[in-house]
Design a protein around this motif. Structure first.
Motif, PDB file in Angstrom:
ATOM      1  N   ALA A   1      -2.263 -43.702   2.588  1.00 26.03           N
ATOM      2  CA  ALA A   1      -2.683 -43.406   3.939  1.00 26.03           C
ATOM      3  C   ALA A   1      -2.339 -42.362   4.602  1.00 26.03           C
ATOM      4  O   ALA A   1      -3.091 -42.057   5.576  1.00 26.03           O
ATOM      5  CB  ALA A   1      -2.508 -44.964   4.608  1.00 26.03           C
ATOM      6  N   THR A   2      -1.064 -42.124   4.532  1.00 25.45           N
ATOM      7  CA  THR A   2      -0.511 -40.974   5.532  1.00 25.45           C
ATOM      8  C   THR A   2      -0.263 -39.625   4.921  1.00 25.45           C
ATOM      9  O   THR A   2      -0.173 -38.580   5.538  1.00 25.45           O
ATOM     10  CB  THR A   2       0.798 -41.623   6.049  1.00 25.45           C
ATOM     11  OG1 THR A   2       1.634 -42.137   4.820  1.00 25.45           O
ATOM     12  CG2 THR A   2       0.640 -43.013   6.739  1.00 25.45           C
ATOM     13  N   VAL A   3      -0.271 -39.448   3.537  1.00 19.39           N
ATOM     14  CA  VAL A   3       0.226 -37.998   3.122  1.00 19.39           C
ATOM     15  C   VAL A   3      -1.085 -37.224   3.592  1.00 19.39           C
ATOM     16  O   VAL A   3      -2.200 -37.381   3.657  1.00 19.39           O
ATOM     17  CB  VAL A   3      -0.010 -38.312   1.456  1.00 19.39           C
ATOM     18  CG1 VAL A   3      -1.106 -38.463   0.873  1.00 19.39           C
ATOM     19  CG2 VAL A   3       0.801 -37.056   0.871  1.00 19.39           C
ATOM     20  N   GLY A   4      -0.269 -36.109   4.083  1.00 25.11           N
ATOM     21  CA  GLY A   4      -1.174 -34.887   4.328  1.00 25.11           C
ATOM     22  C   GLY A   4      -1.281 -34.902   5.698  1.00 25.11           C
ATOM     23  O   GLY A   4      -1.792 -33.711   6.203  1.00 25.11           O
ATOM     24  N   ASN A   5      -0.984 -36.001   6.284  1.00 27.04           N
ATOM     25  CA  ASN A   5      -1.203 -36.170   7.821  1.00 27.04           C
ATOM     26  C   ASN A   5       0.055 -35.561   8.419  1.00 27.04           C
ATOM     27  O   ASN A   5       1.171 -35.390   8.011  1.00 27.04           O
ATOM     28  CB  ASN A   5      -1.615 -37.481   8.143  1.00 27.04           C
ATOM     29  CG  ASN A   5      -3.101 -37.606   7.756  1.00 27.04           C
ATOM     30  OD1 ASN A   5      -4.086 -37.276   8.631  1.00 27.04           O
ATOM     31  ND2 ASN A   5      -3.342 -38.606   6.971  1.00 27.04           N
ATOM     32  N   LYS A   6      -0.028 -35.409   9.674  1.00 23.03           N
ATOM     33  CA  LYS A   6       1.179 -34.909  10.638  1.00 23.03           C
ATOM     34  C   LYS A   6       1.524 -35.857  11.590  1.00 23.03           C
ATOM     35  O   LYS A   6       0.652 -36.618  11.877  1.00 23.03           O
ATOM     36  CB  LYS A   6       0.824 -33.452  10.951  1.00 23.03           C
ATOM     37  CG  LYS A   6      -0.234 -33.428  12.168  1.00 23.03           C
ATOM     38  CD  LYS A   6      -0.427 -31.814  12.692  1.00 23.03           C
ATOM     39  CE  LYS A   6      -1.496 -31.605  13.508  1.00 23.03           C
ATOM     40  NZ  LYS A   6      -2.449 -32.635  13.784  1.00 23.03           N
ATOM     41  N   VAL A   7       2.838 -35.694  12.346  1.00 21.03           N
ATOM     42  CA  VAL A   7       3.165 -36.262  13.504  1.00 21.03           C
ATOM     43  C   VAL A   7       2.230 -36.341  14.372  1.00 21.03           C
ATOM     44  O   VAL A   7       1.504 -35.381  14.811  1.00 21.03           O
ATOM     45  CB  VAL A   7       4.609 -35.720  13.974  1.00 21.03           C
ATOM     46  CG1 VAL A   7       5.095 -36.360  15.149  1.00 21.03           C
ATOM     47  CG2 VAL A   7       5.673 -35.818  12.798  1.00 21.03           C
ATOM     48  N   GLY A   8       1.754 -37.572  14.989  1.00 19.02           N
ATOM     49  CA  GLY A   8       1.097 -37.534  16.232  1.00 19.02           C
ATOM     50  C   GLY A   8      -0.211 -37.982  15.732  1.00 19.02           C
ATOM     51  O   GLY A   8      -1.145 -38.406  16.561  1.00 19.02           O
ATOM     52  N   ASP A   9      -0.482 -38.126  14.338  1.00 15.15           N
ATOM     53  CA  ASP A   9      -2.076 -38.240  13.730  1.00 15.15           C
ATOM     54  C   ASP A   9      -1.897 -39.929  13.867  1.00 15.15           C
ATOM     55  O   ASP A   9      -0.890 -40.499  13.578  1.00 15.15           O
ATOM     56  CB  ASP A   9      -2.219 -37.922  12.471  1.00 15.15           C
ATOM     57  CG  ASP A   9      -2.342 -36.413  12.450  1.00 15.15           C
ATOM     58  OD1 ASP A   9      -2.898 -35.838  13.352  1.00 15.15           O
ATOM     59  OD2 ASP A   9      -2.437 -35.731  11.262  1.00 15.15           O
TER      60      ASP A   9
END
Length: 125
Positions: A95-103
């Motif tokens: 669900a979170t891989v590749g996303n960044k802080v704040g997303d």
């Protein structure tokens, strides 16, 4: 959610293989295929420090319950959920891989859709 996720080539290939083996739900597969289509692939040393990947501890907030949780994402062979170590191919990692802080991410988990915010990412070698 970031417009385009950022992945190392190794993680990109790992997720593609995971999808080929039909290890996800149809909803997850649709989201991941769309993300991979638009993903930016980089070498490990070029990966921004605020992007979720393998060997990193991620603090995630469930925006419905306001609950914050930390997850350590590791290689599949090193998964030990009781010790807080989750495979990079676990549902929360996918669900979170590749996303960044704040997303903020909406993801179809088995117990229903959840809206999550990535609060912090700390990389380990």
């Amino acid at each position: 959610m970031s417009e385009n996720i950022v992945l190392t080539t190794g993680i990109y290939d790992l997720i593609k293989d995971h999808l080929r083996r039909k290890r996800t739900t149809i909803e997850e597969e649709e989201i991941l295929l769309n993300q991979l289509r638009h993903a930016k692939q980089v070498r490990r040393k070029e990966l921004p420090q605020d992007v979720v990947t393998v060997n990193c501890e991620v603090t995630i907030k469930d925006l419905e319950t306001e609950k914050e949780e930390k997850f350590l994402f590791v290689q599949t062979s090193k998964e030990k959920v009781k010790k807080g170590k989750y495979s990079i191919l676990s549902p929360i990692a996918l669900a979170t891989v590749g996303n960044k802080v704040g997303d903020v991410i909406t993801w179809p988990f088995k117990d229903g859709d959840k809206k999550l915010e990535i609060l912090s990412v700390e990389h380990y070698n």
